[in-house]
Write a protein that holds these residues in place. Sequence first.
Motif, PDB file in Angstrom:
ATOM      1  N   ALA A  32       1.424  -1.458  -0.122  1.00  0.00           N
ATOM      2  CA  ALA A  32       0.097   0.371  -0.139  1.00  0.00           C
ATOM      3  C   ALA A  32       0.968   0.708  -0.264  1.00  0.00           C
ATOM      4  CB  ALA A  32      -1.008   0.299   1.081  1.00  0.00           C
ATOM      5  N   ASP A  33      -0.056   2.889  -0.197  1.00  0.00           N
ATOM      6  CA  ASP A  33       1.007   4.155  -0.288  1.00  0.00           C
ATOM      7  C   ASP A  33       1.091   4.269   1.056  1.00  0.00           C
ATOM      8  OD1 ASP A  33       1.264   3.547  -3.379  1.00  0.00           O
ATOM      9  OD2 ASP A  33      -0.558   4.238  -3.628  1.00  0.00           O
ATOM     10  N   VAL A  34      -0.864   4.198   1.410  1.00  0.00           N
ATOM     11  CA  VAL A  34      -0.108   4.841   2.738  1.00  0.00           C
ATOM     12  C   VAL A  34      -0.734   4.149   3.838  1.00  0.00           C
ATOM     13  CG1 VAL A  34      -0.918   7.389   4.137  1.00  0.00           C
ATOM     14  CG2 VAL A  34       0.228   7.337   1.911  1.00  0.00           C
ATOM     15  N   ALA A  35      -0.847   4.220   4.880  1.00  0.00           N
ATOM     16  CA  ALA A  35      -1.774   4.411   5.934  1.00  0.00           C
ATOM     17  C   ALA A  35      -2.087   5.084   6.790  1.00  0.00           C
ATOM     18  CB  ALA A  35      -1.202   2.936   7.125  1.00  0.00           C
ATOM     19  N   LEU A  36      -3.190   5.836   7.496  1.00  0.00           N
ATOM     20  CA  LEU A  36      -3.596   6.862   7.915  1.00  0.00           C
ATOM     21  C   LEU A  36      -4.108   6.621   9.431  1.00  0.00           C
ATOM     22  CD1 LEU A  36      -4.317   9.582   9.218  1.00  0.00           C
ATOM     23  CD2 LEU A  36      -6.206   9.712   6.969  1.00  0.00           C
ATOM     24  N   ARG A  37      -3.427   6.555  10.675  1.00  0.00           N
ATOM     25  CA  ARG A  37      -4.072   5.964  11.581  1.00  0.00           C
ATOM     26  C   ARG A  37      -4.570   7.426  12.001  1.00  0.00           C
ATOM     27  NH1 ARG A  37      -0.102   3.341  16.329  1.00  0.00           N
ATOM     28  NH2 ARG A  37      -1.861   2.601  18.190  1.00  0.00           N
ATOM     29  N   VAL A  38      -5.834   6.361  12.810  1.00  0.00           N
ATOM     30  CA  VAL A  38      -6.545   7.666  13.610  1.00  0.00           C
ATOM     31  C   VAL A  38      -7.173   7.717  14.670  1.00  0.00           C
ATOM     32  CG1 VAL A  38      -7.319   9.138  11.527  1.00  0.00           C
ATOM     33  CG2 VAL A  38      -9.048   7.142  12.382  1.00  0.00           C
ATOM     34  N   GLY A  39      -7.250   8.476  15.645  1.00  0.00           N
ATOM     35  CA  GLY A  39      -7.884   7.931  17.294  1.00  0.00           C
ATOM     36  C   GLY A  39      -9.627   7.413  17.396  1.00  0.00           C
ATOM     37  N   ARG A  40     -10.324   8.222  17.091  1.00  0.00           N
ATOM     38  CA  ARG A  40     -10.879   7.219  15.922  1.00  0.00           C
ATOM     39  C   ARG A  40     -12.066   7.596  14.425  1.00  0.00           C
ATOM     40  NH1 ARG A  40     -15.947   9.889  19.790  1.00  0.00           N
ATOM     41  NH2 ARG A  40     -15.731  11.395  18.850  1.00  0.00           N
ATOM     42  N   LEU A  41     -13.334   6.438  14.139  1.00  0.00           N
ATOM     43  CA  LEU A  41     -13.306   6.312  12.885  1.00  0.00           C
ATOM     44  C   LEU A  41     -14.706   6.483  12.898  1.00  0.00           C
ATOM     45  CD1 LEU A  41     -11.579   4.788   9.975  1.00  0.00           C
ATOM     46  CD2 LEU A  41     -14.094   4.281  10.595  1.00  0.00           C
ATOM     47  N   LEU A  42     -15.577   7.093  12.138  1.00  0.00           N
ATOM     48  CA  LEU A  42     -17.391   7.052  12.097  1.00  0.00           C
ATOM     49  C   LEU A  42     -17.419   6.132  11.280  1.00  0.00           C
ATOM     50  CD1 LEU A  42     -20.060   7.222  13.271  1.00  0.00           C
ATOM     51  CD2 LEU A  42     -20.215   8.958  11.983  1.00  0.00           C
ATOM     52  N   ASP A  43     -18.202   5.091  11.219  1.00  0.00           N
ATOM     53  CA  ASP A  43     -18.667   3.792  10.225  1.00  0.00           C
ATOM     54  C   ASP A  43     -20.006   4.480  10.428  1.00  0.00           C
ATOM     55  OD1 ASP A  43     -19.008   1.434   8.764  1.00  0.00           O
ATOM     56  OD2 ASP A  43     -20.311   0.718  10.446  1.00  0.00           O
ATOM     57  N   TYR A  71      -3.072  -4.715   9.700  1.00  0.00           N
ATOM     58  CA  TYR A  71      -3.063  -4.426   8.570  1.00  0.00           C
ATOM     59  C   TYR A  71      -1.552  -5.973   8.058  1.00  0.00           C
ATOM     60  CZ  TYR A  71      -1.912  -3.443   3.028  1.00  0.00           C
ATOM     61  OH  TYR A  71      -1.870  -3.603   1.870  1.00  0.00           O
ATOM     62  N   PRO A  72      -1.676  -6.997   6.807  1.00  0.00           N
ATOM     63  CA  PRO A  72      -0.827  -7.428   6.908  1.00  0.00           C
ATOM     64  C   PRO A  72       0.291  -7.525   5.966  1.00  0.00           C
ATOM     65  CG  PRO A  72      -2.338  -8.146   6.014  1.00  0.00           C
ATOM     66  CD  PRO A  72      -3.423  -7.331   6.583  1.00  0.00           C
ATOM     67  N   GLY A  73      -0.450  -6.058   5.710  1.00  0.00           N
ATOM     68  CA  GLY A  73       0.850  -5.730   4.253  1.00  0.00           C
ATOM     69  C   GLY A  73       1.885  -5.021   4.821  1.00  0.00           C
ATOM     70  N   GLU A  74       2.655  -4.223   3.905  1.00  0.00           N
ATOM     71  CA  GLU A  74       3.912  -3.100   3.587  1.00  0.00           C
ATOM     72  C   GLU A  74       3.447  -1.825   3.185  1.00  0.00           C
ATOM     73  OE1 GLU A  74       6.883  -4.379   1.706  1.00  0.00           O
ATOM     74  OE2 GLU A  74       7.112  -6.261   2.259  1.00  0.00           O
ATOM     75  N   VAL A  75       3.447  -1.056   3.916  1.00  0.00           N
ATOM     76  CA  VAL A  75       3.376   0.333   3.420  1.00  0.00           C
ATOM     77  C   VAL A  75       3.897   1.448   3.902  1.00  0.00           C
ATOM     78  CG1 VAL A  75       1.838   1.926   4.656  1.00  0.00           C
ATOM     79  CG2 VAL A  75       0.863  -0.392   4.559  1.00  0.00           C
ATOM     80  N   ALA A  76       3.897   1.833   2.432  1.00  0.00           N
ATOM     81  CA  ALA A  76       5.238   2.894   1.675  1.00  0.00           C
ATOM     82  C   ALA A  76       5.797   4.191   2.975  1.00  0.00           C
ATOM     83  CB  ALA A  76       5.359   3.274   0.426  1.00  0.00           C
ATOM     84  N   GLN A  77       3.976   5.240   3.508  1.00  0.00           N
ATOM     85  CA  GLN A  77       4.383   5.679   4.559  1.00  0.00           C
ATOM     86  C   GLN A  77       2.956   5.304   5.661  1.00  0.00           C
ATOM     87  OE1 GLN A  77       3.055   9.186   2.613  1.00  0.00           O
ATOM     88  NE2 GLN A  77       3.126  10.720   4.123  1.00  0.00           N
ATOM     89  N   ARG A  78       3.035   5.983   6.511  1.00  0.00           N
ATOM     90  CA  ARG A  78       2.494   5.562   7.854  1.00  0.00           C
ATOM     91  C   ARG A  78       2.497   7.526   8.545  1.00  0.00           C
ATOM     92  NH1 ARG A  78       1.126   0.911   9.469  1.00  0.00           N
ATOM     93  NH2 ARG A  78       2.222  -1.142   8.615  1.00  0.00           N
ATOM     94  N   VAL A  79       1.164   7.893   8.349  1.00  0.00           N
ATOM     95  CA  VAL A  79       0.795   8.973   9.258  1.00  0.00           C
ATOM     96  C   VAL A  79      -0.071   8.513  10.685  1.00  0.00           C
ATOM     97  CG1 VAL A  79      -0.679  11.175   8.978  1.00  0.00           C
ATOM     98  CG2 VAL A  79       0.791   9.980   7.197  1.00  0.00           C
ATOM     99  N   HIS A  80      -0.111   9.109  11.673  1.00  0.00           N
ATOM    100  CA  HIS A  80      -0.608   9.397  12.909  1.00  0.00           C
ATOM    101  C   HIS A  80      -1.185  10.506  13.424  1.00  0.00           C
ATOM    102  CE1 HIS A  80      -0.784   6.629  17.345  1.00  0.00           C
ATOM    103  NE2 HIS A  80      -2.080   6.989  16.372  1.00  0.00           N
ATOM    104  N   GLU A  81      -2.612  10.237  13.290  1.00  0.00           N
ATOM    105  CA  GLU A  81      -3.427  11.339  13.943  1.00  0.00           C
ATOM    106  C   GLU A  81      -4.551  10.672  14.840  1.00  0.00           C
ATOM    107  OE1 GLU A  81      -3.018  14.007  13.086  1.00  0.00           O
ATOM    108  OE2 GLU A  81      -2.351  14.259  11.214  1.00  0.00           O
ATOM    109  N   PRO A  82      -3.479  10.637  16.499  1.00  0.00           N
ATOM    110  CA  PRO A  82      -4.085  10.280  17.555  1.00  0.00           C
ATOM    111  C   PRO A  82      -5.191  10.864  18.447  1.00  0.00           C
ATOM    112  CG  PRO A  82      -2.107  10.074  18.171  1.00  0.00           C
ATOM    113  CD  PRO A  82      -1.802  10.765  16.944  1.00  0.00           C
ATOM    114  N   ASP A  83      -4.969  12.266  18.089  1.00  0.00           N
ATOM    115  CA  ASP A  83      -6.191  13.101  18.900  1.00  0.00           C
ATOM    116  C   ASP A  83      -7.617  13.757  18.077  1.00  0.00           C
ATOM    117  OD1 ASP A  83      -4.715  13.060  21.139  1.00  0.00           O
ATOM    118  OD2 ASP A  83      -3.240  14.842  20.414  1.00  0.00           O
TER     119      ASP A  83
END
Length: 621
Positions: A32-43, A71-83
């Motif tokens: 994958a290209d990017v993994a965006l990690r967030v504190g909460r996500l609305l389904d 996620y079981p795969g590789e990611v080129a870039q990771r971004v973390h927005e915990p708040d």
Amino acid sequence: MTKLPDDISLDAGVEIAIRQDLTLVALGKRPADVALRVGRLLDVATRTWKSDQEIVIKGRRIAYIGDAGSYPGEVAQRVHEPDLAAVPGLGEVHKHIESSHLTPEWEAALVLPRGNTWTCEASHEFSNVNGAKTLEFWLKARAAGSPLKIFPLPGSAVPPTGYEHGGGWLGYDEQRDFLRQSLMTAGLDEVMDWPAVWNPANPSYDRLWGMIRATFEQRGVVEGHAAGIRDLPSINAFAAAGLASDHEAYTVEEFWDKLTHGLFMELRPHNLAEVVTGLLERGLKDWSQIALTTDDRSASDTLKLGATDYNVRLAIEAGLAPEIAIQCVTINPARHMRLTPWVGSIAPGRYADIVLLSDVESFRIAKVWADGKQVSDGTKYLPKVPKIDWPEWATKTINIGRDLTADDFAIPAEPGRETMNAAVLRPFHWADDFLTFELPVVNGLVQRDENRNITKFSIIDRFSGQGAVSKMFWLGCGPRTPETALACSMAHDKHNIWCVGSSDAAMAKAVNAVAANDGGWALVHDGEVVATVRYEVAGLMSCRPAEALHDEMQQLYAAGEKVDWMYEPTFQARWSPGFPERLAFATLTCAPWRWVLVAPSDYAPQGFVNVQTGETHPVVF
């Protein structure tokens, strides 16, 4: 790394290749290209929040959603927005981008930082200026790299009624071809001419039903416009006709009646609080048939209030749960417009359009992602706006044919008459008949009467090049100040030029100034042009930043404050004293209007016609 095909616009062949790749990315078999990690996500499908989620992106699309680290795969870039809390990119189920008066690439720069990542463009504005180029116009900015997804709905109201002409004609063949050309075409724009839908004798009956048929054949959505339709037989007939929605309901009772008869209801800001409160009091549990929509909002108002995010905040302030309000601008409109494979939720296969909130209850936006990239920080737009050299078919749309003179606006009296009866309208004249006033005649011409708030209003044909002008007297609008006039090329929905003035010479000067600018506004005060605003694209939009357009509009408003404007209350609560900007909407010819002024035609040489019945009448008699 596998490179995805370009999916800047939707193509079935490209779509298959993208989804084949996304399938393998989701399984971790391709990176994958990017993994965006967030504190909460609305389904939005279940209206539930998930904590510490990861959104895995490939190209412009989402490939995977899950708990952080799953996620079981590789990611080129990771971004973390915990708040920050993630909600889907906001969508407009019904909006006229033309009413922002910005071209689409600059509209994107304005609304994307405010969360609006996709728009169903209700295009009877541009369609009425150049119907044949409707689709090409709306897809051009996206093709140039703009992250805003525009799903065009070609105009049903081209022309708005069977008594108008110019700027194109759309029927069965044209609508069928638009729908076949691109998956971006979502359906048919709001069907406004209700008399032409129910009455087989109406001159637009066959044309409109042809467009509806073409839309059904291609499984598109037929959007409705049920203004003034409040009795149950008419509501039932409207729904039975296949018109799927309405955004014109004013009261809670009207909204409820239409909702319970199968219409998808689109709620605009000016009565949003009242309707939301009323629906909550009625105990409505299922809001899936409701969307919050903007319809019309200028760039100036968007800078001040916001875009789709403003609608969400209004709903929350009225008592609606934030999660439901968010559904009303994401999954609900996407389902209605049959766009859920691409927009409306944070889910695999959809465009990676994500609004990151620093506070959910107040709907405070921190950042926006679109097409898998961050496009805003606060209200700052990050990408470069693509430079588009709009062709002449979009910029040279004012064709009056010559400079107008005072004689073009004169209304001759019958020989020997000292007074004449005049048919008089007032803004938002939803009455079965016109008003009648006796007006003086001077030197053979029928005169205004500023003492009774009566001035002259005109529609100028800007399409045929024949210098055709219709004119009559209107009540409670326009300048009392001598030698003063206001003209504009935005005149819903045919978008001929309208002009209101205290002298014929001032009216001619104002219209000529609008034409010289290829469209826009012109104010003449004491015989001189004192302010103009340029709408050089289609006479409706300008290719520049919102802030620059706003500054020019403020100069127009400042000049307008020096004019004494006539005013009388009318049927419309939104008609207010001062600079008469809403005259641009008073030129509407759809239901519930009856008597209207349109550009001259063989059918109505003076342009004065009842669009419910087809009856014509002299403007003076």
